[in-house]
Design a protein around this motif. Structure first.
Motif, PDB file in Angstrom:
ATOM      1  N   UNK A  66       1.040  -1.153  -0.277  1.00 33.46           N
ATOM      2  CA  UNK A  66      -0.304  -0.247  -0.117  1.00 33.46           C
ATOM      3  C   UNK A  66       0.753   1.499   0.061  1.00 33.46           C
ATOM      4  N   UNK A  67       0.645   1.904  -0.923  1.00 32.31           N
ATOM      5  CA  UNK A  67       1.625   2.808  -1.589  1.00 32.31           C
ATOM      6  C   UNK A  67       0.896   3.335  -2.782  1.00 32.31           C
ATOM      7  N   UNK A  68       0.616   4.834  -2.338  1.00 31.84           N
ATOM      8  CA  UNK A  68      -0.393   5.094  -3.848  1.00 31.84           C
ATOM      9  C   UNK A  68       0.776   6.556  -4.203  1.00 31.84           C
ATOM     10  N   UNK A  69       1.404   6.922  -3.587  1.00 27.68           N
ATOM     11  CA  UNK A  69       2.391   7.821  -4.514  1.00 27.68           C
ATOM     12  C   UNK A  69       3.588   8.390  -3.820  1.00 27.68           C
ATOM     13  N   UNK A  70       4.590   9.007  -4.302  1.00 24.17           N
ATOM     14  CA  UNK A  70       6.365   8.932  -3.830  1.00 24.17           C
ATOM     15  C   UNK A  70       6.322  10.406  -4.212  1.00 24.17           C
ATOM     16  N   UNK A  71       6.776  11.402  -3.391  1.00 24.97           N
ATOM     17  CA  UNK A  71       7.586  12.444  -4.030  1.00 24.97           C
ATOM     18  C   UNK A  71       8.971  12.584  -2.941  1.00 24.97           C
ATOM     19  N   UNK A  72       9.486  13.736  -3.758  1.00 29.07           N
ATOM     20  CA  UNK A  72      10.705  14.159  -2.969  1.00 29.07           C
ATOM     21  C   UNK A  72      10.599  15.963  -2.681  1.00 29.07           C
ATOM     22  N   UNK A  77      14.338  14.372   1.612  1.00 31.88           N
ATOM     23  CA  UNK A  77      13.281  13.812   2.363  1.00 31.88           C
ATOM     24  C   UNK A  77      12.554  13.779   1.421  1.00 31.88           C
ATOM     25  N   UNK A  78      11.652  12.542   1.561  1.00 32.23           N
ATOM     26  CA  UNK A  78      10.877  11.859   0.725  1.00 32.23           C
ATOM     27  C   UNK A  78       9.157  11.138   1.490  1.00 32.23           C
ATOM     28  N   UNK A  79       8.308  11.742   0.661  1.00 28.61           N
ATOM     29  CA  UNK A  79       7.079  11.286   0.967  1.00 28.61           C
ATOM     30  C   UNK A  79       6.704  10.471   0.491  1.00 28.61           C
ATOM     31  N   UNK A  80       5.513   9.333   1.038  1.00 29.38           N
ATOM     32  CA  UNK A  80       4.731   8.183   0.847  1.00 29.38           C
ATOM     33  C   UNK A  80       3.520   8.551   1.275  1.00 29.38           C
ATOM     34  N   UNK A  81       2.408   8.353  -0.071  1.00 26.09           N
ATOM     35  CA  UNK A  81       1.188   9.253   0.603  1.00 26.09           C
ATOM     36  C   UNK A  81       1.050   7.385  -0.227  1.00 26.09           C
ATOM     37  N   UNK A  82      -0.352   7.553   1.111  1.00 28.17           N
ATOM     38  CA  UNK A  82      -1.467   6.598   1.346  1.00 28.17           C
ATOM     39  C   UNK A  82      -2.579   6.735   1.570  1.00 28.17           C
ATOM     40  N   UNK A  94      -2.755   0.814   7.008  1.00 30.37           N
ATOM     41  CA  UNK A  94      -2.056   0.436   6.659  1.00 30.37           C
ATOM     42  C   UNK A  94      -0.301   0.817   5.522  1.00 30.37           C
ATOM     43  N   UNK A  95       0.453   0.526   5.463  1.00 26.25           N
ATOM     44  CA  UNK A  95       1.247   0.966   4.745  1.00 26.25           C
ATOM     45  C   UNK A  95       2.281  -0.502   4.097  1.00 26.25           C
ATOM     46  N   UNK A  96       2.835  -0.677   2.508  1.00 23.66           N
ATOM     47  CA  UNK A  96       3.594  -1.602   2.949  1.00 23.66           C
ATOM     48  C   UNK A  96       4.252  -1.824   1.403  1.00 23.66           C
ATOM     49  N   UNK A  97       5.588  -1.094   1.222  1.00 22.03           N
ATOM     50  CA  UNK A  97       6.251  -0.506   0.057  1.00 22.03           C
ATOM     51  C   UNK A  97       8.094  -1.270   0.079  1.00 22.03           C
ATOM     52  N   UNK A 105      22.591   6.043   0.861  1.00 23.19           N
ATOM     53  CA  UNK A 105      22.352   7.026   1.611  1.00 23.19           C
ATOM     54  C   UNK A 105      21.485   7.151   2.337  1.00 23.19           C
ATOM     55  N   UNK A 106      21.594   7.550   3.510  1.00 25.64           N
ATOM     56  CA  UNK A 106      20.233   7.980   3.914  1.00 25.64           C
ATOM     57  C   UNK A 106      19.095   8.860   3.972  1.00 25.64           C
ATOM     58  N   UNK A 107      18.095   8.161   3.974  1.00 30.05           N
ATOM     59  CA  UNK A 107      17.036   9.608   3.628  1.00 30.05           C
ATOM     60  C   UNK A 107      16.171   9.741   4.699  1.00 30.05           C
ATOM     61  N   UNK A 108      15.344  11.048   4.715  1.00 29.68           N
ATOM     62  CA  UNK A 108      14.345  10.605   5.979  1.00 29.68           C
ATOM     63  C   UNK A 108      13.273  10.314   5.225  1.00 29.68           C
ATOM     64  N   UNK A 109      12.493   9.347   5.265  1.00 30.70           N
ATOM     65  CA  UNK A 109      10.755   9.401   4.607  1.00 30.70           C
ATOM     66  C   UNK A 109       9.642   9.757   5.337  1.00 30.70           C
ATOM     67  N   UNK A 110       8.500  10.336   5.185  1.00 34.01           N
ATOM     68  CA  UNK A 110       7.745  10.749   5.514  1.00 34.01           C
ATOM     69  C   UNK A 110       5.860  10.007   5.018  1.00 34.01           C
TER      70      UNK A 110
END
Length: 425
Positions: A66-72, A77-82, A94-97, A105-110
């Protein structure tokens, strides 16, 4: 100790009154939840999405995703839209991707949700070649924003994908392997059959566990699980119960020589595999469809069990519906309601609390007006039943010890009650 237990039980009994009004939903239910006709879904597009340069990639092309969209949002920092399968819906996002990067690299996921706020602590799953499966490695520390309901965490990314999910993945295709691996099936006294099909044609499996002869009179214990896809800890508890029921212990042997167990570990395989927050492929909360039976999944269970009503050799005796929430919570039928056996849940819960003093439990009794699983068992067979809720974030060792304790206490008490019923009749 017993006085304290019964004080708690009686308190909830007195404060949970039966209602003659038509049931329209619990306080946490969305509007129209008891309308269980098919509702339109908003399917997530299955795809791989890349963002930023060098690319960070996200995929939802696997069962349970479950992950509907993904943006930088910026260079780190990156956003996973659920979003849910449809709305209105309970707050169970629920989410799973899968996620990976072209460079280390290190990344910050929102995590940003539509129609919800953050609930499940993210787990990092990696591929285990020996088992050919994705297994949980650790939970990630989260910074939660209560204003907008988002959750943010840091993760190290590389070329090899990892999975971030709200709970460990337990999809429908893994069920039979899990039952084999846990040594629940493979015994002469366990039969597995396809009880029916889900809305999208996935099998709903029934386990028949007993050493009672077909021409011998026997009481029946029924276990139901995974009506709501993300409620994994309740599902795992049900598997531990099944491990104890099929074990080599003297108690389990005596139980199987007296009782028949009918178990349906995963009745919403479509919702599980589609990564749904709560509903089946019809966009419906199955645990509100135990009166109208508009959905094929609830009809499968009804049709698999209804023949035992007033049957000479098989008598439905008790039922458990396994779920998860944010605490260890028992939902018994109101103690004032006469069941056969009477007050069984209150006795069993009392023993669980006494034998697990390190674990916090809560009891909340309900009347029998709502169209949920335990009430169908009461209204159809006159028996006691329970909604058994397990804490979303329970420690795995505690989940194991409490579930095994509860399962063995259940067998002991059911045997006592059956022997008592024989003497009374």
């Amino acid at each position: 100790m017993y006085r304290l237990i019964w004080f708690v039980i009686c308190f909830f009994c007195l404060t949970s009154c039966k209602s003659s009004k038509e049931f329209t939903g619990f306080s946490y239910d969305p509007v129209d939840v008891t309308n269980t006709n098919d509702k339109e879904l908003d399917p997530q597009p299955k795809r791989i999405i890349g963002a930023d340069s060098p690319k960070v990639w996200v995929s939802n092309e696997f069962d349970g995703a479950r992950a509907n969209d993904f943006y930088a949002l910026n260079d780190s920092t990156f956003e996973v839209y659920i979003a849910p399968e449809n709305a209105p819906i309970n707050n169970s996002p629920w989410y799973a991707f899968k996620i990976w990067s072209d460079t280390v690299r290190m990344a910050k996921i929102q995590l940003n949700y539509r129609d919800a706020t953050h609930r499940y602590v993210p787990k990092l799953l990696s591929w285990v070649q020996a088992d050919s499966s994705w297994e949980e490695q650790w939970e990630l520390e989260v910074e939660y924003d209560s204003t907008n309901g988002t959750a943010t965490f840091d993760v190290l990314l590389a070329n090899d994908p990892i999975i971030i999910s709200g709970q460990p993945l337990h999809t429908s295709s893994k069920l039979k392997k899990t039952l084999w691996d846990r040594e629940i099936i493979g015994h002469g006294f366990v039969k597995v059959r396809e009880a029916g099909l889900s809305k999208l044609g996935r099998p709903i499996w029934e386990l028949d566990i007993t050493e009672v002869a077909e021409d011998q009179k026997a009481p029946v214990l029924t276990l139901v699980g995974r009506q709501h896809p993300p409620e994994v800890t309740g599902y795992l508890a049900s598997l531990i119960f099944l491990e104890e029921l099929t074990s080599d212990s003297e108690l389990a042997k005596k139980f199987r020589q007296t009782f028949v167990v009918k178990a349906f570990p995963m009745i919403n395989p479509d919702g599980v595999d589609l990564g749904h927050w709560r509903h089946n492929a019809g966009g419906v909360d199955l645990n509100r469809d135990w009166s109208n039976f508009n959905q094929p999944e609830t009809r499968v269970i009804r049709d698999a069990l209804s023949w035992m009503k007033n049957h000479d050799l098989r008598r439905m005796f008790y039922a458990i519906d396994f779920h998860s929430t944010n605490e260890n919570l028992f939902y018994p039928i109101n103690q004032e309601v006469k069941t056969t056996p009477d007050d069984f849940t209150q006795k069993w819960v009392g023993r669980i609390i006494e034998n697990n003093p390190e674990t916090e439990f809560r009891i909340e009794e309900f009347d029998t007006s709502s169209p949920i699983a335990k009430n169908w068992f009461y209204n159809t067979f006159g028996i006691d039943a329970i909604t058994y809720e397990v804490d979303d974030s329970i420690d795995p060792e505690q989940l194991d010890s409490v579930s095994r304790s509860a399962a063995n206490l259940l067998m002991e008490l059911l045997l006592e009650e059956w022997e008592k019923s024989i003497l009374e009749n």
